[in-house]
Design a protein around this motif. Structure first.
Motif, PDB file in Angstrom:
ATOM      1  N   ALA A 192       0.825  -1.208   0.000  1.00 22.96           N
ATOM      2  CA  ALA A 192       0.000   0.000   0.000  1.00 22.96           C
ATOM      3  C   ALA A 192       0.860   1.260   0.000  1.00 22.96           C
ATOM      4  CB  ALA A 192      -0.934  -0.011   1.210  1.00 22.96           C
ATOM      5  N   LEU A 193       1.922   1.270   0.802  1.00 21.54           N
ATOM      6  CA  LEU A 193       2.782   2.444   0.869  1.00 21.54           C
ATOM      7  C   LEU A 193       3.572   2.643  -0.419  1.00 21.54           C
ATOM      8  CD1 LEU A 193       4.077   2.113   4.542  1.00 21.54           C
ATOM      9  CD2 LEU A 193       2.481   3.812   3.647  1.00 21.54           C
ATOM     10  N   ILE A 194       4.013   1.540  -1.016  1.00 22.46           N
ATOM     11  CA  ILE A 194       4.752   1.653  -2.279  1.00 22.46           C
ATOM     12  C   ILE A 194       3.839   2.183  -3.383  1.00 22.46           C
ATOM     13  CG2 ILE A 194       5.863   0.303  -4.107  1.00 22.46           C
ATOM     14  CD1 ILE A 194       7.052  -1.453  -1.889  1.00 22.46           C
ATOM     15  N   VAL A 195       2.606   1.689  -3.435  1.00 18.68           N
ATOM     16  CA  VAL A 195       1.642   2.207  -4.422  1.00 18.68           C
ATOM     17  C   VAL A 195       1.381   3.691  -4.179  1.00 18.68           C
ATOM     18  CG1 VAL A 195      -0.756   2.075  -5.189  1.00 18.68           C
ATOM     19  CG2 VAL A 195       0.560  -0.020  -4.852  1.00 18.68           C
ATOM     20  N   LEU A 196       1.269   4.082  -2.904  1.00 19.60           N
ATOM     21  CA  LEU A 196       1.049   5.488  -2.580  1.00 19.60           C
ATOM     22  C   LEU A 196       2.210   6.357  -3.061  1.00 19.60           C
ATOM     23  CD1 LEU A 196      -0.622   7.663  -1.144  1.00 19.60           C
ATOM     24  CD2 LEU A 196       0.595   7.086   0.967  1.00 19.60           C
ATOM     25  N   VAL A 197       3.436   5.869  -2.875  1.00 17.31           N
ATOM     26  CA  VAL A 197       4.611   6.614  -3.343  1.00 17.31           C
ATOM     27  C   VAL A 197       4.580   6.744  -4.858  1.00 17.31           C
ATOM     28  CG1 VAL A 197       7.124   6.541  -3.555  1.00 17.31           C
ATOM     29  CG2 VAL A 197       6.051   6.044  -1.362  1.00 17.31           C
ATOM     30  N   ARG A 198       4.235   5.664  -5.550  1.00 15.53           N
ATOM     31  CA  ARG A 198       4.171   5.695  -7.006  1.00 15.53           C
ATOM     32  C   ARG A 198       3.104   6.679  -7.503  1.00 15.53           C
ATOM     33  NH1 ARG A 198       8.492   4.076  -9.908  1.00 15.53           N
ATOM     34  NH2 ARG A 198       9.255   2.014  -9.250  1.00 15.53           N
ATOM     35  N   VAL A 199       1.950   6.653  -6.884  1.00 20.37           N
ATOM     36  CA  VAL A 199       0.861   7.548  -7.293  1.00 20.37           C
ATOM     37  C   VAL A 199       1.241   9.006  -7.036  1.00 20.37           C
ATOM     38  CG1 VAL A 199      -1.507   8.229  -6.789  1.00 20.37           C
ATOM     39  CG2 VAL A 199      -0.936   5.814  -6.995  1.00 20.37           C
ATOM     40  N   THR A 200       1.858   9.243  -5.888  1.00 20.33           N
ATOM     41  CA  THR A 200       2.284  10.605  -5.556  1.00 20.33           C
ATOM     42  C   THR A 200       3.326  11.104  -6.543  1.00 20.33           C
ATOM     43  OG1 THR A 200       1.854  10.176  -3.216  1.00 20.33           O
ATOM     44  CG2 THR A 200       3.239  12.069  -3.750  1.00 20.33           C
ATOM     45  N   GLU A 201       4.261  10.234  -6.901  1.00 19.27           N
ATOM     46  CA  GLU A 201       5.312  10.620  -7.853  1.00 19.27           C
ATOM     47  C   GLU A 201       4.729  10.902  -9.232  1.00 19.27           C
ATOM     48  OE1 GLU A 201       8.362  10.094 -10.913  1.00 19.27           O
ATOM     49  OE2 GLU A 201       6.633   8.805 -10.546  1.00 19.27           O
ATOM     50  N   ALA A 202       3.764  10.067  -9.653  1.00 19.50           N
ATOM     51  CA  ALA A 202       3.144  10.274 -10.958  1.00 19.50           C
ATOM     52  C   ALA A 202       2.283  11.543 -10.980  1.00 19.50           C
ATOM     53  CB  ALA A 202       2.286   9.056 -11.321  1.00 19.50           C
ATOM     54  N   ARG A 203       1.722  11.884  -9.824  1.00 20.79           N
ATOM     55  CA  ARG A 203       0.831  13.048  -9.762  1.00 20.79           C
ATOM     56  C   ARG A 203       1.588  14.364  -9.647  1.00 20.79           C
ATOM     57  NH1 ARG A 203      -1.412  17.004  -9.974  1.00 20.79           N
ATOM     58  NH2 ARG A 203      -3.465  17.646  -9.192  1.00 20.79           N
ATOM     59  N   PHE A 204       2.645  14.379  -8.834  1.00 19.02           N
ATOM     60  CA  PHE A 204       3.294  15.646  -8.522  1.00 19.02           C
ATOM     61  C   PHE A 204       4.721  15.765  -9.042  1.00 19.02           C
ATOM     62  CE2 PHE A 204       0.168  14.995  -5.142  1.00 19.02           C
ATOM     63  CZ  PHE A 204      -0.577  16.154  -5.277  1.00 19.02           C
ATOM     64  N   GLY A 205       5.325  14.667  -9.451  1.00 17.38           N
ATOM     65  CA  GLY A 205       6.734  14.733  -9.859  1.00 17.38           C
ATOM     66  C   GLY A 205       6.931  14.185 -11.258  1.00 17.38           C
ATOM     67  N   GLY A 206       8.099  14.509 -11.811  1.00 17.82           N
ATOM     68  CA  GLY A 206       8.458  13.975 -13.100  1.00 17.82           C
ATOM     69  C   GLY A 206       9.231  12.695 -12.931  1.00 17.82           C
ATOM     70  N   ARG A 207       9.616  12.147 -14.034  1.00 17.78           N
ATOM     71  CA  ARG A 207      10.417  10.925 -14.005  1.00 17.78           C
ATOM     72  C   ARG A 207      11.803  11.223 -14.552  1.00 17.78           C
ATOM     73  NH1 ARG A 207       8.230   6.171 -12.873  1.00 17.78           N
ATOM     74  NH2 ARG A 207       5.961   6.003 -12.721  1.00 17.78           N
ATOM     75  N   GLU A 208      12.728  10.417 -14.068  1.00 19.37           N
ATOM     76  CA  GLU A 208      14.110  10.593 -14.510  1.00 19.37           C
ATOM     77  C   GLU A 208      14.220  10.189 -15.964  1.00 19.37           C
ATOM     78  OE1 GLU A 208      18.551   9.079 -13.169  1.00 19.37           O
ATOM     79  OE2 GLU A 208      16.764   7.956 -12.626  1.00 19.37           O
ATOM     80  N   GLU A 209      14.873  11.001 -16.740  1.00 16.89           N
ATOM     81  CA  GLU A 209      15.045  10.699 -18.159  1.00 16.89           C
ATOM     82  C   GLU A 209      16.153   9.684 -18.354  1.00 16.89           C
ATOM     83  OE1 GLU A 209      13.127  11.726 -20.486  1.00 16.89           O
ATOM     84  OE2 GLU A 209      11.931  13.096 -19.265  1.00 16.89           O
TER      85      GLU A 209
END
Length: 303
Positions: free
Chosen positions: A286-303
């Protein structure tokens, strides 16, 4: 068409040949025990015939309800939350700060400081736990030092639930910060130096370089570090076991230690221990999914 089918078949065989051993090992070591543990947590299994429990019956969520009613479960869960907080909001920011300072050569003797910060990570956890246990013990140097300013301080530390876990949190912060420093340092070296130099020539400050170039480039690494910190926090066992064993009065216990005590100490209760392990797995997911969702919502991804 025939040549394409032949190529596709050969490629699938190659993939299967390479992937199948890893998949089998994963299922044998990780997936199957997890599913099996889930099944046992729903029964009254407590050792089978050898331990006088020949009739295994389905009891549903009985052990989960018992787990939630146990105050030691909530103490352990709270301590895991504190360890997670010190890992995510302590180790990762400090690790990045040290890596950034060393990478940007803002201090001299960067190699020396890099070695000193990372050194605790290569020492045995049991050795570290025993050393710090001696340091914080009622007869250790830290306690003797604090008694000069506050007589009876060792009793307050031992029996105040808000203070008993503090030495463990400090050691965890000290020991594992170097791991994240190395992770960030390795990825900082992948950033093209010409981008930073061009920004500096255009008049960008150090803060602007950090927030506009470096942090966006490391967003994926930060997410990975958060996942490592979360999973490592939920698996905390060896250091706590070596330092305190969960004492005094289980005030420094964590979920893994609580599960160990339930399964192997005093009156073993295997179904309850399996319920604890399943709960840990579900919380981790649950916490890992939350981190992933938060990153997809508010942050970019490393190129």
């Amino acid at each position: 068409m025939k040549r394409f089918l032949t190529w596709w078949t050969e490629e699938r065989r190659a993939y299967l040949l390479l992937v199948l051993p890893g998949v089998l090992v994963y299922w044998a070591v990780m997936a199957f025990p997890t599913v099996f543990s889930l099944g046992l947590s729903l029964t009254n299994y407590n050792g089978g015939v050898i331990f006088g429990n020949p009739n295994i019956q389905f009891v549903g969520l009985k052990h989960y309800l018992r787990m939630f009613e146990d105050r030691y479960f909530w103490i352990s869960l709270k301590n895991n939350g504190l360890i997670m907080a010190i890992s995510v909001f302590g180790q990762i920011p400090l690790g990045f700060l040290f890596a950034y300072v060393i990478h940007r050569k803002l201090i001299k003797f960067g190699d020396f400081f890099q070695t000193i910060i990372y050194l605790p990570c290569v020492i045995s956890t049991i050795v570290v736990g025993r050393l710090w246990q001696s340091f914080f013990s009622p007869y250790g140097p830290f306690t003797k030092f604090m008694q000069r300013f506050q007589p009876g301080w060792e009793n307050e530390l031992a029996y105040d639930p808000q203070r008993a876990i503090i030495p463990v949190l400090f050691v965890i912060l000290w020991m594992y910060t170097g791991t994240y420093m190395i992770i960030f340092l390795a990825n900082l070296q992948k950033i093209d130096p010409s981008l930073i130099e061009a920004a500096r020539i255009d008049g960008a400050t150090e803060w602007q370089v950090l927030t506009k170039i470096i942090l966006p480039a490391l967003s994926g690494v930060i997410v990975t570090a958060c996942i490592l910190a979360i999973s490592g926090s939920l698996k905390s066992f060896d250091l706590v076991y070596a330092m305190t064993g969960g004492n005094p009065a289980r005030r420094t216990s964590v979920l893994a230690l609580y599960m160990y005590d339930t399964a192997f100490r005093h009156s073993p209760n295997y179904p309850l221990a399996n319920s604890i392990s399943v709960f840990m797995v579900l919380v981790s997911f649950a916490l890992i999914v939350l981190v992933r969702v938060t990153e997809a919502r508010f942050g970019g991804r490393e190129e």
